[in-house]
Design a protein around this motif. Structure first.
Motif, mmCIF file in Angstrom:
data_model
loop_
_atom_site.group_PDB
_atom_site.id
_atom_site.type_symbol
_atom_site.label_atom_id
_atom_site.label_comp_id
_atom_site.label_asym_id
_atom_site.label_seq_id
_atom_site.Cartn_x
_atom_site.Cartn_y
_atom_site.Cartn_z
ATOM 1 N N THR A 211 -45.789 -47.759 -16.159
ATOM 2 C CA THR A 211 -45.928 -46.453 -15.512
ATOM 3 C C THR A 211 -47.107 -46.478 -14.551
ATOM 4 O OG1 THR A 211 -47.445 -45.560 -17.179
ATOM 5 C CG2 THR A 211 -45.070 -45.376 -17.627
ATOM 6 N N TRP A 212 -47.193 -45.457 -13.717
ATOM 7 C CA TRP A 212 -48.322 -45.365 -12.798
ATOM 8 C C TRP A 212 -49.645 -45.302 -13.553
ATOM 9 C CZ3 TRP A 212 -46.476 -41.284 -8.616
ATOM 10 C CH2 TRP A 212 -45.551 -41.911 -7.766
ATOM 11 N N ASP A 213 -49.701 -44.532 -14.626
ATOM 12 C CA ASP A 213 -50.949 -44.421 -15.391
ATOM 13 C C ASP A 213 -51.348 -45.771 -15.986
ATOM 14 O OD1 ASP A 213 -51.170 -41.733 -14.819
ATOM 15 O OD2 ASP A 213 -50.271 -41.062 -16.711
ATOM 16 N N GLU A 214 -50.373 -46.491 -16.526
ATOM 17 C CA GLU A 214 -50.675 -47.812 -17.084
ATOM 18 C C GLU A 214 -51.127 -48.775 -15.988
ATOM 19 O OE1 GLU A 214 -47.215 -49.130 -19.140
ATOM 20 O OE2 GLU A 214 -47.432 -47.703 -20.797
ATOM 21 N N TRP B 5 -39.649 -43.213 -3.727
ATOM 22 C CA TRP B 5 -38.406 -43.417 -4.474
ATOM 23 C C TRP B 5 -38.667 -43.458 -5.976
ATOM 24 C CZ3 TRP B 5 -36.438 -47.858 -0.826
ATOM 25 C CH2 TRP B 5 -35.842 -47.287 0.305
ATOM 26 N N GLN B 6 -39.754 -44.102 -6.380
ATOM 27 C CA GLN B 6 -40.086 -44.166 -7.804
ATOM 28 C C GLN B 6 -40.321 -42.776 -8.392
ATOM 29 O OE1 GLN B 6 -43.565 -46.636 -7.757
ATOM 30 N NE2 GLN B 6 -42.425 -48.522 -8.139
ATOM 31 N N ASN B 7 -40.777 -41.861 -7.556
ATOM 32 C CA ASN B 7 -41.088 -40.511 -8.024
ATOM 33 C C ASN B 7 -39.910 -39.555 -7.860
ATOM 34 O OD1 ASN B 7 -43.084 -38.844 -9.223
ATOM 35 N ND2 ASN B 7 -43.487 -37.857 -7.251
ATOM 36 N N GLY B 8 -38.738 -40.096 -7.519
ATOM 37 C CA GLY B 8 -37.539 -39.271 -7.407
ATOM 38 C C GLY B 8 -37.336 -38.625 -6.061
ATOM 39 N N GLY B 9 -38.144 -38.985 -5.068
ATOM 40 C CA GLY B 9 -38.013 -38.398 -3.740
ATOM 41 C C GLY B 9 -37.130 -39.218 -2.826
ATOM 42 N N GLU B 10 -36.868 -38.674 -1.641
ATOM 43 C CA GLU B 10 -36.060 -39.348 -0.630
ATOM 44 C C GLU B 10 -36.734 -39.204 0.728
ATOM 45 O OE1 GLU B 10 -33.573 -41.201 -1.217
ATOM 46 O OE2 GLU B 10 -33.057 -40.650 -3.274
ATOM 47 N N LEU B 11 -36.433 -40.125 1.615
ATOM 48 C CA LEU B 11 -36.995 -40.063 2.959
ATOM 49 C C LEU B 11 -36.380 -38.941 3.781
ATOM 50 C CD1 LEU B 11 -37.240 -43.848 3.765
ATOM 51 C CD2 LEU B 11 -39.111 -42.225 4.042
ATOM 52 N N LEU B 12 -35.068 -38.773 3.659
ATOM 53 C CA LEU B 12 -34.349 -37.790 4.458
ATOM 54 C C LEU B 12 -33.447 -36.955 3.562
ATOM 55 C CD1 LEU B 12 -33.241 -40.146 7.375
ATOM 56 C CD2 LEU B 12 -35.177 -38.571 7.403
ATOM 57 N N ALA C 92 -41.814 -52.902 -10.478
ATOM 58 C CA ALA C 92 -43.061 -52.241 -10.113
ATOM 59 C C ALA C 92 -43.249 -51.000 -10.982
ATOM 60 C CB ALA C 92 -43.035 -51.850 -8.638
ATOM 61 N N PRO C 93 -44.472 -50.735 -11.452
ATOM 62 C CA PRO C 93 -44.710 -49.530 -12.259
ATOM 63 C C PRO C 93 -44.233 -48.285 -11.519
ATOM 64 C CG PRO C 93 -46.617 -50.979 -12.313
ATOM 65 C CD PRO C 93 -45.689 -51.537 -11.273
ATOM 66 N N TYR C 94 -43.711 -47.321 -12.273
ATOM 67 C CA TYR C 94 -43.069 -46.177 -11.639
ATOM 68 C C TYR C 94 -43.440 -44.879 -12.335
ATOM 69 C CZ TYR C 94 -39.834 -46.804 -15.584
ATOM 70 O OH TYR C 94 -39.296 -46.938 -16.832
ATOM 71 N N SER C 95 -43.080 -43.781 -11.681
ATOM 72 C CA SER C 95 -43.311 -42.455 -12.233
ATOM 73 C C SER C 95 -42.070 -41.943 -12.958
ATOM 74 C CB SER C 95 -43.700 -41.486 -11.119
ATOM 75 O OG SER C 95 -43.745 -40.155 -11.582
ATOM 76 N N LYS C 96 -40.918 -41.925 -12.243
ATOM 77 C CA LYS C 96 -39.696 -41.364 -12.816
ATOM 78 C C LYS C 96 -38.554 -42.367 -12.909
ATOM 79 C CE LYS C 96 -40.780 -36.711 -11.149
ATOM 80 N NZ LYS C 96 -40.377 -35.590 -10.254
ATOM 81 N N ARG C 97 -38.524 -43.344 -12.015
ATOM 82 C CA ARG C 97 -37.428 -44.313 -12.043
ATOM 83 C C ARG C 97 -37.909 -45.644 -11.465
ATOM 84 N NH1 ARG C 97 -33.470 -42.208 -7.069
ATOM 85 N NH2 ARG C 97 -35.101 -42.092 -5.472
ATOM 86 N N PRO C 98 -37.478 -46.767 -12.046
ATOM 87 C CA PRO C 98 -37.846 -48.070 -11.483
ATOM 88 C C PRO C 98 -37.100 -48.321 -10.179
ATOM 89 C CG PRO C 98 -36.366 -48.353 -13.344
ATOM 90 C CD PRO C 98 -36.688 -46.887 -13.278
ATOM 91 N N VAL C 99 -37.790 -48.887 -9.214
ATOM 92 C CA VAL C 99 -37.209 -49.163 -7.901
ATOM 93 C C VAL C 99 -37.677 -50.530 -7.426
ATOM 94 C CG1 VAL C 99 -37.251 -48.535 -5.448
ATOM 95 C CG2 VAL C 99 -36.975 -46.755 -7.174
#
Length: 433
Positions: free
Chosen positions: A173-176, A214-221, A302-309
């Motif tokens: 995770t990001w914290d780890e 992307w790891q945090n569940g967002g999108e570019l567009l 790569a460590p992630y927040s909501k989903r591995p990418v």
């Protein structure tokens, strides 16, 4: 036809080169005609071994089978855009050419890459490509090319350093990741960083931000690709995390640290403990590392927040929309990307052949960590958005991210301001349709 880049120098080059191109075509028509049909191929990803493989084995096999001559040019990325622009403007573009992971949107919009949908029904191999690689050659529901090589970016870390720091497993995770970065960072007596806990290249901040987004569940567009979406709450959180890694947690200096030896990357030189990077990190460890070996290395998502990418970069082969040898060009693309040829081509450069069936090849199975990279790419891979304005968006996104990292604007202000510019950029294109 719109140029790939709107620059005065390129326009001046066109005014000089175009008459020369016309003269060359005229003179060629006056000479003795060859009885052997030819086809033109441009390759950009290559080294000496690649060139020898193509010139001595792969292309002669094709020439013998089809009774043609393949006229191949080996180019470099620094000149590709200019050569493509000039060749398309002059009507002397190659029949088949290689381009990078970010090109499909502009190639399709400008009508430079031929739509290949008609060939897919009778070519079952297209179903064998790893999805993230195949996405790179598609836009608007159509196929414009065939993947030729891939380079996924995953977390590469020093297992030996983590074990010494009491970290039995890689961060998930990001914290780890922050915790491990602080434990693995090394300072000298003056308090300067001599080994970063996490290596973050300032020049690649825009791509790091996209991965975090992307790891945090967002999108570019937005889903219709008509407006920016990177300034969402997920985007602001992603950019804030990137800024905090530099400015709050200080796991890596914003300007980076100099390499201890010329041409030796930081990870291979022992100057960073973790990095999001492609498979060349492993190659460089084997080639350069002195204080540790490849057995001291591990790879993970790569460590992630909501989903591995896993961000996947795939270069690909296109057929020129203006070719008069469509069927022959398609046969050449099929030959170059035939599984055995595709694997051999990638092996010469340490890339990943983006076919699922290639996982069982000797090259993938016997090359350190190649199987792990392959599986992570297949499971978590994502590719860049196929939009015509991508090159302009990328350049502006780099500036927006840097403004936040260096404190000129808050993450939210930086993303909101740039989102307005992206919306207008896309709107300009729509107004011309």
């Amino acid at each position: 036809m719109r140029p790939l880049y709107r620059s005065a120098s390129l326009l001046r080059a066109l005014r000089v080169v175009m008459p020369c191109l016309a003269l060359a075509v005229l003179l060629a028509g006056c000479g003795r005609k060859s009885t052997v049909q030819s086809i033109d191929l441009w390759i950009v990803d290559w080294n000496v071994d690649t060139r020898d493989l193509l010139n001595n084995t792969i292309l002669p096999d094709f020439e013998k089978k089809h009774g043609v001559k393949v006229r191949v040019q080996y180019l470099d990325w620094g000149h590709l855009d200019e050569k493509l622009t000039i060749s398309f403007a002059g009507g002397v573009q190659p029949d088949v050419f290689q381009v990078g992971a970010e090109y499909v949107g502009s190639m399709a919009y400008r009508g430079q890459a031929m739509m290949l949908d008609e060939f897919m029904k009778d070519w079952p191999q297209h179903k064998d490509f790893i999805p993230a690689a195949w996405d790179t050659v598609c836009t608007g529901g159509h196929v414009y090319g065939v993947p030729y090589l891939s380079a996924p970016r995953v977390l590469v870390y020093r297992k030996d350093l983590m074990q010494s720091a009491g970290l039995p497993v890689p961060p998930r995770t990001w914290d780890e990741w922050v915790t491990s970065g602080l434990k693995l960072r090394k300072l000298n007596a003056r308090g300067n960083v001599v080994r970063t806990g996490i290596n973050l290249s300032s020049g690649a901040n825009w791509s790091t931000f996209i991965t975090f987004l992307w790891q945090n569940g967002g999108e570019l567009l937005t889903p219709d690709e008509r407006r920016a979406a990177f300034n969402s709450q997920e985007g602001v959180e992603a950019l804030t995390f990137l800024c905090d890694l530099y400015n709050k947690h200080k796991v890596c200096p914003r300007e980076g640290i100099p390499s201890a030896a010329a041409n030796v990357p930081l990870f291979a030189g022992g100057q960073t403990a973790q990095e999001i990077i492609n498979q060349f990190a492993i190659k460089n460890v084997i080639k350069y590392a002195k204080e540790f070996t490849v057995d001291d290395v591990g790879v993970a998502p790569a460590p992630y927040s909501k989903r591995p990418v896993v961000t996947v970069w795939t270069d690909w082969l296109a057929i020129s929309s203006g070719t008069k040898k469509k069927e022959l060009a398609w046969e050449l693309v099929k030959h170059l990307t035939r599984p055995d040829n595709l694997i051999k081509y990638n092996e010469t450069q340490y890339f990943l052949p983006p076919l699922r069936s290639a996982r069982n090849s000797d090259y993938v199975r016997n090359t350190p960590f190649m199987t792990e990279y392959f599986d992570l790419m297949d499971k978590y891979g994502m590719s860049l958005p196929p939009i015509p304005e991508w090159f302009e968006i990328r350049a502006g996104l780099r500036n927006a991210v840097d403004q936040a990292v260096y404190g000129a604007k808050t993450p939210k202000q930086s993303l909101d301001d740039y989102a307005k510019q992206v919306d207008e950029l896309i709107a300009q294109r729509e107004r011309t349709l």
